[in-house]
Design a protein around this motif. Structure first.
Motif, mmCIF file in Angstrom:
data_model
loop_
_atom_site.group_PDB
_atom_site.id
_atom_site.type_symbol
_atom_site.label_atom_id
_atom_site.label_comp_id
_atom_site.label_asym_id
_atom_site.label_seq_id
_atom_site.Cartn_x
_atom_site.Cartn_y
_atom_site.Cartn_z
ATOM 1 N N SER A 106 -38.886 -18.313 25.309
ATOM 2 C CA SER A 106 -37.731 -17.966 26.156
ATOM 3 C C SER A 106 -36.405 -18.294 25.465
ATOM 4 O O SER A 106 -35.355 -17.755 25.837
ATOM 5 N N SER A 107 -36.471 -19.179 24.468
ATOM 6 C CA SER A 107 -35.236 -19.571 23.773
ATOM 7 C C SER A 107 -34.941 -18.691 22.558
ATOM 8 O O SER A 107 -33.915 -18.860 21.897
ATOM 9 N N LEU A 108 -35.857 -17.756 22.226
ATOM 10 C CA LEU A 108 -35.626 -16.851 21.091
ATOM 11 C C LEU A 108 -34.456 -15.911 21.375
ATOM 12 O O LEU A 108 -34.345 -15.359 22.474
ATOM 13 N N SER A 109 -33.570 -15.738 20.407
ATOM 14 C CA SER A 109 -32.442 -14.827 20.585
ATOM 15 C C SER A 109 -32.010 -14.275 19.228
ATOM 16 O O SER A 109 -32.544 -14.672 18.188
ATOM 17 N N ASP A 110 -31.025 -13.400 19.224
ATOM 18 C CA ASP A 110 -30.518 -12.822 17.973
ATOM 19 C C ASP A 110 -29.938 -13.893 17.052
ATOM 20 O O ASP A 110 -29.872 -13.710 15.834
ATOM 21 N N ARG A 111 -29.512 -15.017 17.649
ATOM 22 C CA ARG A 111 -28.955 -16.098 16.835
ATOM 23 C C ARG A 111 -29.985 -16.617 15.832
ATOM 24 O O ARG A 111 -29.635 -17.104 14.757
ATOM 25 N N ASP A 112 -31.276 -16.508 16.174
ATOM 26 C CA ASP A 112 -32.334 -17.009 15.297
ATOM 27 C C ASP A 112 -32.485 -16.176 14.031
ATOM 28 O O ASP A 112 -33.139 -16.599 13.079
ATOM 29 N N LEU A 113 -31.883 -14.976 14.035
ATOM 30 C CA LEU A 113 -31.907 -14.141 12.835
ATOM 31 C C LEU A 113 -30.864 -14.586 11.814
ATOM 32 O O LEU A 113 -30.904 -14.184 10.652
ATOM 33 N N GLY A 114 -29.915 -15.445 12.267
ATOM 34 C CA GLY A 114 -28.886 -15.958 11.369
ATOM 35 C C GLY A 114 -28.127 -14.835 10.692
ATOM 36 O O GLY A 114 -27.696 -13.875 11.341
ATOM 37 N N PRO A 115 -27.974 -14.908 9.355
ATOM 38 C CA PRO A 115 -27.227 -13.868 8.628
ATOM 39 C C PRO A 115 -27.882 -12.492 8.670
ATOM 40 O O PRO A 115 -27.258 -11.494 8.323
ATOM 41 N N HIS A 116 -29.144 -12.427 9.103
ATOM 42 C CA HIS A 116 -29.829 -11.132 9.183
ATOM 43 C C HIS A 116 -29.551 -10.409 10.512
ATOM 44 O O HIS A 116 -29.992 -9.281 10.696
ATOM 45 N N ALA A 117 -28.854 -11.099 11.423
ATOM 46 C CA ALA A 117 -28.586 -10.496 12.735
ATOM 47 C C ALA A 117 -27.724 -9.245 12.607
ATOM 48 O O ALA A 117 -27.786 -8.349 13.439
ATOM 49 N N GLY A 118 -26.950 -9.164 11.515
ATOM 50 C CA GLY A 118 -26.099 -7.993 11.312
ATOM 51 C C GLY A 118 -26.844 -6.814 10.731
ATOM 52 O O GLY A 118 -26.248 -5.770 10.457
#
Length: 436
Positions: free
Chosen positions: A290-302
């Motif tokens: 439930s805590s997984l989010s786009d923030r976990d992609l770090g620099p790959h989120a873009g």
């Protein structure tokens, strides 16, 4: 008539006896089969005693005393164990005739078995001073890798080791023992020079050439060292088969049996932990995911990623179930760590990763600095993941699971942050070099 007398001279008779002893040793498995490999040492020792009696009975008739001591030293040096008597006989031979290259080579092997690496090196170098020959070259290659020194010096020694082994092969491309030592030299070079794929390929090609020779094929070191390489490449079926053959060829060699058992248990443990999702309770898994989010992609989120060749590539997030058994270019996966996998080896660091769809896979990370492993609950993003379908059938045990192989931790994003160079440490692989 003159030819008959020359062939049947006492010295020629003695040489024939000793050559027959070495042929019996080198072709034992080829002649009697793998099932009788365990009898080799005993049978060779028995024949050694018989050969020694025959040659010693000719002592008074052999005029060349240096040759006599060489033959006696060869006989006593035929087993894998150090013999002081062999050393004494061979020392006498080289004192009587310093040009006896064969005596220098056997004396060097004696010192090698005695673990006197420096003395062994002097013998092989000295022999090469009299004549360029494949035995001295390949043995010198083996010795150079065992010499101690600072890291920069070690790299130079390994590079020289490769060159000496190459020279040995060039002198006789049909000699599998030279190919085996070249393979071992390449393997050491691979792990000392930044793990260049081309070098590992050359290593495996050398091992393939070695296996064509029945003498090298009967050497447990070939199968053990190649199995270690297969294990690093995660070709687990071939690794287990190799360890098994090595232990059959030398039943007294416990390390081969231990490695086989450890690897099988390691794979079983991975399979079990994937099936049980790290033994984590469903409620805990729900909480983690439930805590997984786009923030976990770090620099790959873009949607971008700079690969190891320095090229910027576009990324799209996908599920673990969508990965193909290959390099998944342009893809990135993210999930949570549910457990780490216990192993007797520090390399690789292995853990189980679960994604939002609750699919669980193993992840193996190579070249990770000690103590820098991922912890339970960490989020991990992996760009362009290399997915493998592991299938093993070994001695009645069937294993099957999916795994992602990561060559460098620097491509990983952990808890939204890309790992730095301080998390990386080059892998060092143990190569058997006791009897090469």
């Amino acid at each position: 008539m003159a030819e008959e007398e020359r062939v049947s001279s006492p010295l020629d008779q003695a040489v024939a006896f000793v050559d027959e002893l070495y042929h019996f040793r080198d072709h034992f498995v080829d002649r009697f089969g793998l099932d009788r490999a365990g009898d080799k040492e005993t049978e060779v020792q028995k024949m050694m005693g018989e050969c020694l009696t025959k040659v010693e009975s000719l002592q008074g008739d052999i005029k060349n005393k240096a040759q006599y001591h060489l033959l006696r030293g060869r006989i006593l040096n035929v087993t894998s164990k150090y013999s002081q008597e062999a050393e004494e006989a061979l020392t006498k031979a080289v004192k009587l005739d310093p040009r006896l290259v064969e005596a220098w080579n056997h004396l060097g092997e004696c010192y090698w078995k005695k673990e006197d690496v420096s003395a062994a090196k002097n013998c092989f170098t000295g022999a090469l001073g009299h004549s360029k020959n494949k035995v001295s070259l390949r043995n010198l290659s083996m010795v150079l890798r065992q010499l101690s020194g600072p890291p920069v010096e070690k790299v130079k020694l390994i590079e020289e080791s490769v060159e000496r082994a190459k020279e040995a092969v060039q002198l006789d491309i049909t000699d599998g023992r030279s190919w085996l030592i070249l393979g071992n030299a390449y393997l050491c070079e691979f792990f000392s020079s930044g793990q260049i794929p081309k070098v590992l390929k050359q290593c495996m090609q050398a091992y393939s050439q070695a296996e064509k020779d029945p003498v090298a094929r009967g050497n447990p070191d070939l199968h053990f060292n190649r199995a270690m390489t297969y294990k690093y490449q995660e070709d687990y079926q071939k690794a287990l088969d190799g360890f098994s053959i090595a232990s059959q060829l030398d039943p007294s060699w416990m390390e081969a049996k231990v490695k086989e058992t450890e690897l099988l248990n390691y794979l079983l443990d991975i399979q079990k932990m994937i099936e049980l999702k790290g033994k984590m309770k469903p409620r805990k898994i729900e909480s983690l995911l439930s805590s997984l989010s786009d923030r976990d992609l770090g620099p790959h989120a873009g949607g971008q990623y700079t690969n190891k060749t320095g090229n910027v590539v576009s990324l799209s997030q996908c599920k673990l179930a969508e990965l193909q058994p290959k390099v998944n270019y342009g893809k990135v996966v993210v999930g949570k760590v549910v457990c780490s996998i216990n192993s007797t080896d520090l390399v690789p660091f292995a853990f189980c990763l679960i994604d939002a769809d609750k699919m669980c896979v193993a992840v193996t990370v190579y070249n990770l600095a000690q103590g820098a492993g991922m912890k339970i609950g960490d989020s991990v993003a992996i760009p362009e993941p290399v997915m493998k379908k592991v299938k093993v059938s070994h001695k009645g045990t069937e294993i099957s699971f999916s795994s992602i192989q990561v060559d460098s931790p620097r491509c990983l994003v952990v808890n939204g942050r890309k790992l730095g160079i301080n998390k990386e440490a080059l892998t060092v692989l143990s190569v058997s070099a006791v009897s090469e």
